[in-house]
Design a protein around this motif. Structure first.
Motif, mmCIF file in Angstrom:
data_model
loop_
_atom_site.group_PDB
_atom_site.id
_atom_site.type_symbol
_atom_site.label_atom_id
_atom_site.label_comp_id
_atom_site.label_asym_id
_atom_site.label_seq_id
_atom_site.Cartn_x
_atom_site.Cartn_y
_atom_site.Cartn_z
ATOM 1 N N GLN A 3 28.607 29.934 109.005
ATOM 2 C CA GLN A 3 30.013 29.636 109.258
ATOM 3 C C GLN A 3 30.500 28.567 108.290
ATOM 4 O O GLN A 3 29.727 27.722 107.839
ATOM 5 N N PRO A 4 31.801 28.573 107.963
ATOM 6 C CA PRO A 4 32.356 27.506 107.115
ATOM 7 C C PRO A 4 32.248 26.152 107.832
ATOM 8 O O PRO A 4 32.312 26.071 109.058
ATOM 9 N N ALA A 5 32.080 25.099 107.053
ATOM 10 C CA ALA A 5 31.962 23.758 107.624
ATOM 11 C C ALA A 5 32.560 22.748 106.665
ATOM 12 O O ALA A 5 32.752 23.021 105.477
ATOM 13 N N GLU A 6 32.857 21.551 107.201
ATOM 14 C CA GLU A 6 33.425 20.486 106.377
ATOM 15 C C GLU A 6 32.359 19.579 105.792
ATOM 16 O O GLU A 6 32.670 18.613 105.108
ATOM 17 N N SER A 7 31.100 19.867 106.065
ATOM 18 C CA SER A 7 30.009 19.057 105.545
ATOM 19 C C SER A 7 29.889 19.266 104.037
ATOM 20 O O SER A 7 30.468 20.211 103.483
ATOM 21 N N PRO A 8 29.122 18.395 103.352
ATOM 22 C CA PRO A 8 28.934 18.568 101.906
ATOM 23 C C PRO A 8 28.401 19.951 101.537
ATOM 24 O O PRO A 8 28.704 20.474 100.475
ATOM 25 N N LYS A 12 29.251 22.672 102.964
ATOM 26 C CA LYS A 12 30.373 23.602 103.143
ATOM 27 C C LYS A 12 30.061 24.761 104.088
ATOM 28 O O LYS A 12 30.935 25.583 104.366
ATOM 29 N N ARG A 48 27.534 25.983 107.739
ATOM 30 C CA ARG A 48 26.583 25.642 108.786
ATOM 31 C C ARG A 48 26.015 26.929 109.362
ATOM 32 O O ARG A 48 26.676 27.976 109.337
#
Length: 366
Positions: free
Chosen positions: A52-57, A59, A61
């Motif tokens: 899934q898309p994520a806001e972590s570095p 991008k 998860r």
């Protein structure tokens, strides 16, 4: 460099790193990891991962879909890895020794063992007879844990809790605070799940509880932590690990000679034949995006209500440890630990001899 083939030795990180090399020369993997997390609970397990898309570095998860496969111990791919049995032996021995202090001083001990995303070592530490075991695969139920700790302390005046270093809270966040630095594999370093758990229990149980029992002036005094630490991954391996590491290494050589590439020598188990060698394609461990995930405990191995191994988990462990230790393991300790030469002779590292050999080969090269 005139290399005909490469045998890599390690776990899931090593197998991930081996992938680009397989495009240049034949490579196979011989498993060795104390975490016991290189393998599959069943062949189609990698297909259950979603990205899934994520806001972590990173991008992205990863999430797991619920399993739709009927589990059987005989269907596990790479039943156990060399290193695991010795790590469990060291962890269980540490638990037994801490019990003496907890019992005599009427304390609650939290013992942290390795296993960032996989609870196999914590599960195996049950051989040391802790009262409760917490694994990373099951989010912490703090209410239930507090209740069980009180019950046990009321009964026996001491409690031993084993936790994996990667245990998570109800929201799935790792309990041990993360530092900004990383280990050589790029994972964030956990500063201590046991210490974080201790703080939660101090707050939940409170000082008055221990004062009422006349067992200390505060919860902070009554609850302590210990880490088994790197002793889990050092020293002389047990018979099980020595024997099957050699077998898997030999199988890896045979695989190269047979023309395999991007493959893993694996240790299988079934009720009829016991442990036996086989091989498995490296890509079979990968999800649809090419990533290899650390193998987690199958849900059937752990009872979240009792906070200890289930019947299936106990059967899994018994198959490994029934004959894991040999008579020579005890004899080795007797002959080496209190050898009088240890008091007078300096330690001789094999790295010294390896460096000499490398230096000779470098200087002798045309």
């Amino acid at each position: 460099m005139r290399i005909d083939g490469l045998i890599c030795i390690g776990g899931d990180g090593t197998l991930n790193g081996m992938q680009p090399l397989t495009e240049r020369l034949p490579c196979v993997l011989a498993p060795k990891t104390i975490d016991n997390d290189l393998g599959l609970n069943y062949r189609n397990e990698p297909d259950e991962w979603l990205r899934q898309p994520a806001e972590s570095p990173a991008k992205v998860r990863y999430e797991r879909r619920p399993s739709r496969t009927m589990f059987d111990l005989e269907q596990m791919v790479n039943y156990v890895t060399p290193g695991y049995a010795t790590a469990v032996f060291d962890s269980a021995s540490g638990v037994m020794r801490v019990r003496t202090t907890a019992e005599s001083h009427r304390r609650i001990a939290i013992i942290e063992v390795m296993g960032r995303h996989s609870g196999y070592i914590a599960l195996g530490a049950m051989y040391g007879q802790p009262d409760l075991v917490l694994v990373p695969e099951v989010p912490l139920n703090l209410d239930l844990l507090t209740e069980r700790v009180r019950e046990l302390y009321d009964l026996q005046k001491n409690v031993l809790i084993v936790c994996g270093e990667g245990i998570v809270d109800a929201s799935g966040n790792e309990l041990g605070a993360e530092r900004s630095s990383t280990d050589p594999s790029g994972n964030k370093i956990l500063s201590g799940a046991a210490e974080a758990l201790r703080q939660l229990l101090i707050e939940r149980i409170g000082d008055d509880y221990f004062r009422a029992y006349r067992r200390g002036t505060s919860a902070r005094e009554a609850i302590f932590t210990r880490k088994v630490g790197h002793t889990q991954r050092g020293g002389r391996p047990l018979l099980f690990d020595r024997f099957y590491a050699a077998q898997l290494g030999g199988r890896a050589v045979d695989m190269l000679l047979e023309g395999h590439n991007n493959a893993v020598s694996i240790l299988q188990w079934n009720r009829k034949a016991g442990f036996h060698l086989s091989s498995f394609e490296g890509n079979g461990f990968r999800d649809r995006w090419g990533l290899i995930h650390a193998r987690a405990l199958h849900p059937s191995f752990y009872d979240p209500e009792l906070m200890r191994p289930s019947r299936a988990g106990a059967e899994y462990l018994f198959n490994i440890f029934e004959h894991a230790m040999g008579a020579d393991d005890a004899e080795y300790l007797r002959e080496t630990v209190f050898d009088s030469g240890n008091l007078t002779e300096p330690y001789h590292s094999p790295n010294t001899d390896i460096a000499k050999r490398i230096r000779y080969l470098t200087e002798a090269a045309p």
